[in-house]
Design a protein around this motif. Structure first.
Motif, mmCIF file in Angstrom:
data_model
loop_
_atom_site.group_PDB
_atom_site.id
_atom_site.type_symbol
_atom_site.label_atom_id
_atom_site.label_comp_id
_atom_site.label_asym_id
_atom_site.label_seq_id
_atom_site.Cartn_x
_atom_site.Cartn_y
_atom_site.Cartn_z
ATOM 1 N N ALA A 153 2.943 -0.758 0.721
ATOM 2 C CA ALA A 153 1.586 -0.329 0.367
ATOM 3 C C ALA A 153 0.677 -1.531 0.183
ATOM 4 C CB ALA A 153 1.612 0.518 -0.901
ATOM 5 N N ALA A 154 1.222 -2.616 -0.361
ATOM 6 C CA ALA A 154 0.432 -3.836 -0.556
ATOM 7 C C ALA A 154 0.103 -4.498 0.767
ATOM 8 C CB ALA A 154 1.186 -4.809 -1.459
ATOM 9 N N LEU A 155 1.068 -4.566 1.662
ATOM 10 C CA LEU A 155 0.892 -5.318 2.904
ATOM 11 C C LEU A 155 0.273 -4.498 4.029
ATOM 12 C CD1 LEU A 155 4.247 -7.310 2.950
ATOM 13 C CD2 LEU A 155 1.989 -8.081 2.176
ATOM 14 N N GLU A 156 0.661 -3.261 4.161
ATOM 15 C CA GLU A 156 0.199 -2.455 5.294
ATOM 16 C C GLU A 156 -0.762 -1.364 4.852
ATOM 17 O OE1 GLU A 156 -0.555 0.350 8.074
ATOM 18 O OE2 GLU A 156 0.654 0.857 6.339
ATOM 19 N N GLY A 157 -0.369 -0.592 3.876
ATOM 20 C CA GLY A 157 -1.275 0.421 3.357
ATOM 21 C C GLY A 157 -0.856 1.848 3.625
ATOM 22 N N PHE A 170 13.688 9.690 -3.150
ATOM 23 C CA PHE A 170 13.252 9.349 -4.494
ATOM 24 C C PHE A 170 12.210 10.374 -4.923
ATOM 25 C CE2 PHE A 170 9.903 7.264 -2.184
ATOM 26 C CZ PHE A 170 10.523 6.434 -1.261
ATOM 27 N N ALA A 171 11.910 10.389 -6.187
ATOM 28 C CA ALA A 171 11.025 11.407 -6.748
ATOM 29 C C ALA A 171 9.563 11.144 -6.374
ATOM 30 C CB ALA A 171 11.182 11.455 -8.265
ATOM 31 N N TYR A 172 8.793 12.208 -6.375
ATOM 32 C CA TYR A 172 7.380 12.159 -6.000
ATOM 33 C C TYR A 172 6.562 11.215 -6.901
ATOM 34 C CZ TYR A 172 2.566 13.739 -5.476
ATOM 35 O OH TYR A 172 1.216 13.781 -5.298
ATOM 36 N N LEU A 173 6.626 11.411 -8.208
ATOM 37 C CA LEU A 173 5.806 10.610 -9.119
ATOM 38 C C LEU A 173 6.132 9.111 -9.034
ATOM 39 C CD1 LEU A 173 3.561 10.491 -11.184
ATOM 40 C CD2 LEU A 173 5.256 10.991 -12.957
ATOM 41 N N PRO A 174 7.396 8.702 -9.027
ATOM 42 C CA PRO A 174 7.675 7.276 -8.838
ATOM 43 C C PRO A 174 7.160 6.751 -7.493
ATOM 44 C CG PRO A 174 9.586 8.339 -9.771
ATOM 45 C CD PRO A 174 8.619 9.431 -9.403
ATOM 46 N N ALA A 175 7.145 7.585 -6.452
ATOM 47 C CA ALA A 175 6.596 7.160 -5.157
ATOM 48 C C ALA A 175 5.096 6.898 -5.281
ATOM 49 C CB ALA A 175 6.874 8.208 -4.085
ATOM 50 N N VAL A 176 4.389 7.778 -5.966
ATOM 51 C CA VAL A 176 2.951 7.587 -6.197
ATOM 52 C C VAL A 176 2.717 6.298 -6.983
ATOM 53 C CG1 VAL A 176 0.930 8.474 -7.446
ATOM 54 C CG2 VAL A 176 2.334 10.028 -6.062
ATOM 55 N N LEU A 177 3.510 6.094 -8.037
ATOM 56 C CA LEU A 177 3.332 4.904 -8.878
ATOM 57 C C LEU A 177 3.666 3.622 -8.122
ATOM 58 C CD1 LEU A 177 4.711 6.256 -12.267
ATOM 59 C CD2 LEU A 177 2.312 5.984 -11.564
ATOM 60 N N ALA A 178 4.695 3.645 -7.281
ATOM 61 C CA ALA A 178 5.051 2.462 -6.490
ATOM 62 C C ALA A 178 3.946 2.131 -5.498
ATOM 63 C CB ALA A 178 6.376 2.680 -5.770
ATOM 64 N N ALA A 179 3.424 3.137 -4.812
ATOM 65 C CA ALA A 179 2.333 2.915 -3.859
ATOM 66 C C ALA A 179 1.088 2.403 -4.578
ATOM 67 C CB ALA A 179 2.022 4.201 -3.104
ATOM 68 N N ALA A 180 0.771 3.004 -5.709
ATOM 69 C CA ALA A 180 -0.399 2.574 -6.491
ATOM 70 C C ALA A 180 -0.226 1.139 -6.973
ATOM 71 C CB ALA A 180 -0.623 3.519 -7.666
ATOM 72 N N ALA A 181 0.960 0.800 -7.448
ATOM 73 C CA ALA A 181 1.204 -0.562 -7.935
ATOM 74 C C ALA A 181 1.052 -1.582 -6.819
ATOM 75 C CB ALA A 181 2.602 -0.661 -8.556
ATOM 76 N N GLY A 182 1.590 -1.274 -5.643
ATOM 77 C CA GLY A 182 1.459 -2.192 -4.515
ATOM 78 C C GLY A 182 0.014 -2.360 -4.091
ATOM 79 N N SER A 183 -0.702 -1.262 -4.010
ATOM 80 C CA SER A 183 -2.114 -1.308 -3.626
ATOM 81 C C SER A 183 -2.940 -2.060 -4.675
ATOM 82 C CB SER A 183 -2.640 0.115 -3.457
ATOM 83 O OG SER A 183 -3.988 0.106 -3.096
ATOM 84 N N PHE A 184 -2.673 -1.784 -5.943
ATOM 85 C CA PHE A 184 -3.368 -2.476 -7.033
ATOM 86 C C PHE A 184 -3.124 -3.977 -6.952
ATOM 87 C CE2 PHE A 184 -3.215 -4.428 -11.228
ATOM 88 C CZ PHE A 184 -4.483 -4.135 -11.719
ATOM 89 N N ALA A 185 -1.871 -4.377 -6.778
ATOM 90 C CA ALA A 185 -1.532 -5.802 -6.737
ATOM 91 C C ALA A 185 -2.206 -6.497 -5.560
ATOM 92 C CB ALA A 185 -0.013 -5.974 -6.655
ATOM 93 N N SER A 186 -2.230 -5.834 -4.417
ATOM 94 C CA SER A 186 -2.860 -6.417 -3.235
ATOM 95 C C SER A 186 -4.352 -6.639 -3.463
ATOM 96 C CB SER A 186 -2.640 -5.491 -2.035
ATOM 97 O OG SER A 186 -3.322 -5.969 -0.909
ATOM 98 N N ASP A 187 -5.044 -5.603 -3.919
ATOM 99 C CA ASP A 187 -6.483 -5.733 -4.135
ATOM 100 C C ASP A 187 -6.799 -6.724 -5.254
ATOM 101 O OD1 ASP A 187 -6.754 -3.929 -2.125
ATOM 102 O OD2 ASP A 187 -7.957 -2.495 -3.265
ATOM 103 N N GLN A 188 -5.977 -6.733 -6.288
ATOM 104 C CA GLN A 188 -6.193 -7.672 -7.382
ATOM 105 C C GLN A 188 -6.011 -9.109 -6.877
ATOM 106 O OE1 GLN A 188 -7.147 -5.889 -10.080
ATOM 107 N NE2 GLN A 188 -7.801 -7.785 -11.031
ATOM 108 N N THR A 189 -5.039 -9.322 -6.006
ATOM 109 C CA THR A 189 -4.805 -10.657 -5.442
ATOM 110 C C THR A 189 -5.995 -11.099 -4.604
ATOM 111 O OG1 THR A 189 -2.414 -10.323 -5.437
ATOM 112 C CG2 THR A 189 -3.279 -12.008 -3.934
#
Length: 189
Positions: free
Chosen positions: A19-23, A39-58
């Motif tokens: 999610a951070a690198l490609e999107g 894997f479960a739905y909610l952890p998938a949402v949180l993992a994608a959100a975390a990657g996207s957040f980290a990328s944009d924050q960087t």
């Protein structure tokens, strides 16, 4: 080790990094994996959100830290960067929130915003909320698309059947992107 076992053990990390690198493509694929029960739905949402957040924050921090350097000044002179800044000046909160959903602005926007006077804390707050919304939207699309595949084709027996179409689409999309970019450069130069 089987691919499914590997993805079930490391899938959320891979989803966050993807999610951070490609999107979007990786995030939709993550939703399909959640649909498959890897894997479960909610952890998938949180993992994608975390990657996207980290990328944009960087990218924001790169813009903030290096806004006076030659490279950022060069990027800043590009028309897309100028359009992003003009839109940001009119609607800063909406721009920070919505820019990740707009094709072509996802990478340049946080860099552009980093060169402005928007506080790091305000950007991080809006970025976090936007990343959660973005992760939810694209994981959900993948989750629902996975259900659609099953409805059309029956239960897919292996993960490879899900990955092959995405690999094919990624190759075609990459080729089209390269051709468009090459033609733009040729017409400019």
């Amino acid at each position: 080790m089987q691919l499914e076992a590997f993805l079930s053990d490391y899938g959320l990390w891979a989803l966050g990094i993807g999610a951070a690198l490609e999107g979007e493509t990786v995030t939709v694929l993550g939703g399909m994996m959640a649909h498959r029960g890897l894997f479960a739905y909610l952890p998938a949402v949180l993992a994608a959100a975390a990657g996207s957040f980290a990328s944009d924050q960087t990218f924001f921090m790169i813009g903030r830290r290096y806004r006076d350097t030659g490279y950022v000044q060069k990027v800043r002179s590009r028309p897309a960067f100028q359009r992003a800044l003009a839109t940001f000046e009119r609607h800063p909160t909406a721009f920070v929130f919505l820019s990740r959903f707009l094709y072509g602005l996802r990478t340049i926007s946080p860099l552009a915003i980093g060169t402005t006077d928007l506080s790091t804390m305000r950007f991080a707050l809006i970025n976090g909320l936007a990343a959660l919304a973005w992760g939810t939207v694209f994981v959900t699309l993948g989750y629902l698309f996975g259900q659609g595949i099953e409805a059309l084709f029956g239960r897919v027996k292996s993960l490879e059947h899900l990955l092959l179409p995405f690999i094919a689409v990624a190759i075609v999309a990459g080729g089209v992107h390269w051709i468009v970019r090459y033609r733009r450069r040729a017409s400019v130069g």
